[in-house]
Design an enzyme around this catalytic site. Structure first.
Site, mmCIF file in Angstrom:
data_model
loop_
_atom_site.group_PDB
_atom_site.id
_atom_site.type_symbol
_atom_site.label_atom_id
_atom_site.label_comp_id
_atom_site.label_asym_id
_atom_site.label_seq_id
_atom_site.Cartn_x
_atom_site.Cartn_y
_atom_site.Cartn_z
ATOM 1 N N GLU A 51 0.821 -1.222 0.000
ATOM 2 C CA GLU A 51 0.000 0.000 0.000
ATOM 3 C C GLU A 51 0.849 1.263 0.000
ATOM 4 O O GLU A 51 0.451 2.285 -0.553
ATOM 5 C CB GLU A 51 -0.949 0.007 1.199
ATOM 6 C CG GLU A 51 -2.104 -0.992 1.097
ATOM 7 C CD GLU A 51 -1.737 -2.356 1.655
ATOM 8 O OE1 GLU A 51 -0.541 -2.576 1.984
ATOM 9 O OE2 GLU A 51 -2.629 -3.217 1.759
ATOM 10 N N PHE A 113 -11.557 -7.782 13.463
ATOM 11 C CA PHE A 113 -10.437 -8.192 12.627
ATOM 12 C C PHE A 113 -10.106 -7.099 11.602
ATOM 13 O O PHE A 113 -10.996 -6.572 10.939
ATOM 14 C CB PHE A 113 -10.764 -9.502 11.895
ATOM 15 C CG PHE A 113 -9.681 -9.933 10.954
ATOM 16 C CD1 PHE A 113 -8.426 -10.295 11.451
ATOM 17 C CD2 PHE A 113 -9.892 -9.952 9.580
ATOM 18 C CE1 PHE A 113 -7.415 -10.677 10.576
ATOM 19 C CE2 PHE A 113 -8.883 -10.340 8.711
ATOM 20 C CZ PHE A 113 -7.635 -10.697 9.209
ATOM 21 N N GLN A 114 -8.848 -6.768 11.496
ATOM 22 C CA GLN A 114 -8.350 -5.730 10.592
ATOM 23 C C GLN A 114 -9.016 -4.376 10.819
ATOM 24 O O GLN A 114 -9.256 -3.621 9.878
ATOM 25 C CB GLN A 114 -8.468 -6.155 9.117
ATOM 26 C CG GLN A 114 -7.491 -7.283 8.763
ATOM 27 C CD GLN A 114 -7.307 -7.485 7.279
ATOM 28 O OE1 GLN A 114 -8.229 -7.289 6.489
ATOM 29 N NE2 GLN A 114 -6.109 -7.901 6.893
ATOM 30 N N LYS A 163 -17.604 -1.420 5.387
ATOM 31 C CA LYS A 163 -18.039 -2.398 4.383
ATOM 32 C C LYS A 163 -19.556 -2.399 4.200
ATOM 33 O O LYS A 163 -20.052 -2.490 3.077
ATOM 34 C CB LYS A 163 -17.561 -3.790 4.798
ATOM 35 C CG LYS A 163 -17.757 -4.849 3.725
ATOM 36 C CD LYS A 163 -17.114 -6.169 4.134
ATOM 37 C CE LYS A 163 -17.163 -7.171 2.976
ATOM 38 N NZ LYS A 163 -16.471 -8.417 3.340
ATOM 39 N N MET A 479 23.977 9.312 3.079
ATOM 40 C CA MET A 479 23.891 10.631 3.711
ATOM 41 C C MET A 479 24.207 10.523 5.207
ATOM 42 O O MET A 479 24.879 11.370 5.774
ATOM 43 C CB MET A 479 22.514 11.245 3.483
ATOM 44 C CG MET A 479 22.418 12.707 3.877
ATOM 45 S SD MET A 479 23.590 13.757 2.977
ATOM 46 C CE MET A 479 22.552 14.397 1.664
#
Lengths: 583, 182
Positions: A51, A113-114, A163, A479
């Site tokens: 993602e 969940f999630q 959802k 760096m």
């Protein structure tokens, strides 16, 4: 009245907003959106591998096109993986819209969940965000999200969609207008202030146009060109504004700041007037703020009123869109200058010219010596056309790219400026190529950065989005290594990566790209020509560069810009007085 | 208040939407602004709430606070109160230890301050006081000697004096920033 599911309403609204492509990864909560993507929606979904890659790809798309980029993730970890790109887009004012699935409303707050409170998590790193609990609100929310993302000071907006809201039926209705009583950005500059600014410009002896990313966001490069050339005003372009004014123009002094050109940095220090255009006096530009441009009065043009006076007080503040304000400044300057032209500032311009000649960016590429990163960047540029889009991650390679690439046009330089997000380049290059399929896209990356998001090479191959990725591979987090060399007594800690791990050529091939290794200076051109000739897949060039090379000039963090260090010899003992640091 | 110079009262007219309080509080935390008190409630207009925020501007200038607040999409208007032309009030409930002869002395203090006694037990008296923050501070100082069992304050609320309301006023920061409109 048409009824449709929330998910279908969402996709139809996105389509009407002009969205052509979504970068995303599906999951449980966002699945209702994926079903109509099979055969109902004309929007192309590009399946990324992480993602974070989807978010940076949306950013790259927005940087390259000026249109909002869209990314999509599911609930929980899908959303949290978008945190870095959202923060990046906030810092660099990149217009993106992120869509996340959420667990069904009855279980929100139950540690389902999630589940993650993504609107809570992203509040400080978005321009605004929405949790939509009613399917009838989806379309209006999409309209508001795009309006907020793309107007005023652009930025990221997130829409969180449970959802059950996506699955519920709703009536289609397209609001013609967006009404947000708390959001009315000032875009038109105040004419009285413009007149004051122009008077100040005409009275100045040592003016500098300090051009920031706002000029690019406002598509104001043409207006800027007219202002600079009409008034004979020298221009510095910040890291966010490279290409806003052509580097080849005699009035262009290049990049200011921590690793800017001596001339750009010193011109601001000696200026009696700074005209800040869409710039925010960032610490990487100003160095020690109290010692920055001590003699300069300040005209500050910005669309965000909060930027004006935040770091440096403005003598003439102008809130407005850079394109509008600069156009008004041009008209007023034209009127006041008349036939006479700009005042005589030949001494100032001659001084700048002299600094440019005495203190150019420099490096020493010996034919039989180790490959220098600056040489690789110069050759990548020399063999490319002006329409090539160059993308960088964060670190030494980013600075070499900004210093040694010659930028001629806006929206041809994409990088992570404010947040400094390592791993930005590969996915942003992917997004840029989607937005500009006709242009060549070259990611100049470091080996440390590349390993953070290299998985998007798989997306490049499967979705047929080819770009060139030039890794300046020194086997170090370069760096950090440079700072340890300069400020921590060369005690290197946690910076060695090993240039051979992974084998970048084999890795490229494993992803379906072409891999080329370059170890000597005389191999550089052939490798670049080969890479540029391949247009059906991505190419990774593994440039094995000298790990001891550092980025210079340099203003150490927290130091005054007057204490610019021109090169490594100024820090290591040197007997040559010419090489001593400029005080 | 000893550090009165550092404290400024601002009113924010905000949309009554979920998360607005979090956005405002989060902004203060993220930008390093210090909140001395914050009070929220409904307004004369349905859908709009009013927050009264007392800001400590020791570390960051008030102008940055108001400008950053104004950037929140759900914030409709900000008003910075001038103490000379505003009415500022606060409500306080304080439960004081009141054994033996202290009881009478506390009731005398309550009477002098014209505050209400809202609960009395064998051991405590609870006072309800409303007024200017300075008055509440003075009252607290006096009853502290008896021992304060617990204390609850609403935080300051404020309105400007005169005919006009918050929606008629122009934010000072926007006026000085040089843009058209505000």
């Amino acid at each position: 009245m048409t009824t449709l599911t929330g998910a279908r309403a969402l996709l139809k609204a996105l389509e009407l907003e002009g969205v052509e492509v979504i970068f995303g990864i599906p999951g449980g909560a966002s699945m209702p959106i994926y079903d109509p993507l099979v055969d109902e929606s004309p929007i192309r979904h590009i399946l990324c591998r992480h993602e974070q890659g989807a978010g940076h790809a949306a950013e790259g798309y927005a940087w390259a096109t000026g249109r909002p980029g869209v990314c999509m993730a599911t609930s929980g970890p899908g959303g949290t993986n978008l945190v870095t790109p959202l923060a990046d887009a906030k810092m660099d004012s990149v217009p993106i819209v992120a869509i996340t699935g959420q667990v069904p409303t009855p279980v929100v707050g139950n540690d389902a969940f999630q589940e993650a409170d993504i609107t809570g998590i992203t509040m400080p790193i978005t321009k605004h965000n929405f949790l939509v609990k009613d399917p009838a609100e989806i379309v209006r929310t999409v309209r508001e999200a795009f309006h907020i993302a793309t107007t005023g000071r652009p930025g990221p907006v997130l829409i969180d969609l449970p959802k059950d809201v996506l699955l519920a039926e709703t009536e289609w209705s397209w609001p013609e207008r967006v009404s947000l009583p708390g959001y009315r950005p000032t875009t038109k500059g105040n004419q009285r202030q413009v007149v004051e600014a122009v008077k100040m410009i005409l009275a100045s002896e040592r003016p500098v146009l300090y051009v920031g990313g706002g000029v690019i966001k406002a598509n104001a490069s043409e207006e800027l060109y007219r202002l600079a050339t009409l008034g004979r005003l020298p221009v510095v372009t910040t890291l966010m504004a490279r290409g806003a004014f052509p580097d080849s123009h005699e009035l262009c002094l290049g990049m200011p700041g921590m690793h800017g050109s001596y001339t750009a940095v010193t011109a601001m220090q000696r200026a009696d007037l700074l005209v800040a255009l869409g710039a925010r006096f960032d610490d990487r530009v100003t160095g020690k703020l109290a010692a920055f441009a001590p003699h300069a009065r300040v005209i500050h043009v910005d669309i965000d009123p909060a930027e004006i006076g935040k770091n440096r007080a403005a003598d003439v503040p102008i809130v407005g869109d850079c394109r509008d304000v600069i156009a008004k400044m041009v008209a007023e300057l034209e009127r006041r200058q008349g036939e006479a032209g700009p005042p005589d500032r030949s001494a100032w311009l001659a001084q700048l010219r002299e600094w440019q000649q005495r203190f150019p960016f420099r490096y020493d590429q010996r034919p039989d010596g180790p490959l220098k990163p600056q040489y690789a960047v110069e050759r990548l540029r020399a063999l490319a056309d002006d329409d090539t889009i160059v993308v960088a991650g964060v670190g030494q390679h980013q600075m070499y790219a900004s210093q040694f690439w010659r930028f001629e046009k806006p929206r041809h330089w994409i990088n992570s400026g404010g947040l400094g997000t390592m791993g930005f380049a590969v996915p942003a290059a992917l997004g840029a190529k989607v937005g500009r399929p006709d242009a060549r896209v070259v990611a100049i990356d470091g080996d440390g950065c590349f390993q953070m998001t290299a998985q998007e090479l798989a997306t490049s191959t499967t979705e047929k989005i080819p770009f060139v990725c030039a890794i300046l591979n020194n086997g170090y987090l370069g760096m950090v290594r440079q700072w340890q060399e300069l400020f921590f007594d060369q005690r290197y800690s946690g910076v060695y990566l090993d240039p051979n791990v992974p084998d970048y050529v084999k890795l490229a091939e494993a992803y379906g790209a072409v891999g080329i290794r370059v170890e000597r200076p005389d191999e550089v051109d052939a490798a670049i020509e080969k890479a540029y000739s391949i247009t059906d897949r991505s190419v990774v060039i593994d440039f094995r560069i000298d790990p001891s090379e550092g980025v210079f000039p340099m203003v150490p963090a927290g130091a005054s810009n007057d204490d610019i260090i021109l090169g490594p010899e100024a820090i290591r003992p040197t007997s040559d007085p010419e090489e001593a640091p400029i005080a | 208040m000893t550090n009165g110079e550092k404290l400024h009262t601002i009113s924010a007219l905000v949309e009554d939407k979920p998360g607005v309080l979090t956005r405002v509080a989060g902004l203060f935390a993220a930008r390093g602004f210090n909140i001395d008190s914050l009070a929220v409630g409904p307004t004369e207009t349905p859908g709009l709430s009013r927050m009264t925020i007392v800001v400590n501007v020791e570390t960051k200038p008030l102008e940055q606070v108001t400008k950053q607040l104004n950037k929140l999409i759900n914030v409709i208007k900000i008003l910075e109160h001038d103490p000379g032309t505003s009415v500022e009030r606060e409500l306080m409930l304080v439960k004081v230890r009141a054994a033996g002869e202290d009881r009478q002395r506390i009731l005398e203090i309550a009477s002098v301050f014209r505050v209400n006694v809202v609960d009395v037990t064998h051991h405590t008296i609870t006072l309800e006081a409303a007024g200017k923050p300075e008055k509440l501070e003075a009252l607290l100082e006096l009853v502290a000697d008896f021992g304060i069992v617990e204390l609850s304050r609403t935080g300051r609320i404020a309105l400007s004096r005169g005919d006009r309301g918050i929606r008629d006023r122009v934010l000072r920061a926007a006026r000085t920033a040089g843009g058209e409109g505000a």
